[in-house]
Design an enzyme around this catalytic site. Sequence first.
Site, PDB file in Angstrom:
ATOM      1  CB  SER A   1      -0.985   0.007   1.171  1.00  0.00           C
ATOM      2  OG  SER A   1      -0.331   0.268   2.389  1.00  0.00           O
TER       3      SER A   1
ATOM      4  CG  HIS B   1       9.335   1.437  12.204  1.00  0.00           C
ATOM      5  ND1 HIS B   1       9.486   0.074  12.052  1.00  0.00           N
ATOM      6  CD2 HIS B   1       8.998   1.630  13.510  1.00  0.00           C
ATOM      7  CE1 HIS B   1       9.271  -0.524  13.208  1.00  0.00           C
ATOM      8  NE2 HIS B   1       8.973   0.392  14.103  1.00  0.00           N
TER       9      HIS B   1
HETATM   10  C1  GAR Z   1       3.675  -0.774   6.802  1.00  0.00           C
HETATM   11  O1  GAR Z   1       2.895  -0.523   7.938  1.00  0.00           O
HETATM   12  C2  GAR Z   1       5.142  -0.455   7.069  1.00  0.00           C
HETATM   13  O2  GAR Z   1       5.318   0.675   7.879  1.00  0.00           O
HETATM   14  C3  GAR Z   1       5.570  -1.702   7.769  1.00  0.00           C
HETATM   15  O3  GAR Z   1       4.952  -2.751   7.067  1.00  0.00           O
HETATM   16  C4  GAR Z   1       3.742  -2.271   6.498  1.00  0.00           C
HETATM   17  C5  GAR Z   1       3.777  -2.544   5.021  1.00  0.00           C
HETATM   18  O4  GAR Z   1       2.561  -2.208   4.432  1.00  0.00           O
HETATM   19  N1  GAR Z   1       6.991  -1.839   7.788  1.00  0.00           N
HETATM   20  C6  GAR Z   1       7.666  -2.368   8.788  1.00  0.00           C
HETATM   21  O5  GAR Z   1       7.143  -2.805   9.787  1.00  0.00           O
HETATM   22  C7  GAR Z   1       9.164  -2.414   8.580  1.00  0.00           C
HETATM   23  N2  GAR Z   1       9.825  -2.636   9.840  1.00  0.00           N
HETATM   24  P1  GAR Z   1       2.451  -2.053   2.864  1.00  0.00           P
HETATM   25  O6  GAR Z   1       3.090  -3.306   2.270  1.00  0.00           O
HETATM   26  O7  GAR Z   1       0.973  -2.011   2.608  1.00  0.00           O
HETATM   27  O8  GAR Z   1       3.160  -0.790   2.467  1.00  0.00           O
END
Ligand code: GAR
Length: 208
Positions: free
Chosen positions: A13, A111
């Site tokens: 996302s 993060h």
């Molecule tokens: C997001 O919330 C990002 O901040 C987190 O994973 C999710 C990915 O969502 N990242 C971490 O926790 C890294 N340590 P997305 O794939 O929908 O962008």
Amino acid sequence: MINLGVLASGRGSNLQAIIDACEGGPLHGQARVAAVVSDNPEARALGRAARHGVPAVVVERRAHKGREAYEQAIVAALRERGVDLVCLAGYMRLVGRVLLEAFPGRVINIHPALLPSFPGLEAQRQALEHGAKVSGCTVHFVDEGTDSGPIILQRAVPVREDDDVDSLSARILEEEHRAYVEAIALHASGLLVVTGRRVHILGEGKEQ
Ligand code: GAR
């Protein structure tokens, strides 16, 4: 116009928010997504890239003997597309020396917590279980530690009485999408200056 390389392991996302901002939003004319790299062949991020005509490659960790060889393959894919700035967007691996030395000061991450609180996995669950009243998201430069590099910007959100991990994650995610685009715009405009742990945003504060 700068070329972004986005590393994503899952849903994508944040990748989508970045693509949308480049196509017709605040990053239009400033940045474009030149490459998506995923370590996970099942990542939904890959479908998002395909729908927008963004070149995407899968580089699997287990297909490489060590972390160095794995990261060399990622660096090759990014260089092939002329990537200027590497954006980790839900990339669930620690970044090592090979990638950082190939893109010095040019790897950033989002993060889902207000660092240095709650680094690592399941940051939203950590915040909830700790009893934090405020959490949020952090965009930061990446170093070899876990979510430990210099902070570019942060956005806070309240933790509500009736929150569970899903509701808190959703509230934080909305801010992630805005904050990531904003941080990329600042970098693309050459407005970020790092001295030690501090990231200065040129021009900020002048209007006060
Ligand atoms: C997001 O919330 C990002 O901040 C987190 O994973 C999710 C990915 O969502 N990242 C971490 O926790 C890294 N340590 P997305 O794939 O929908 O962008």
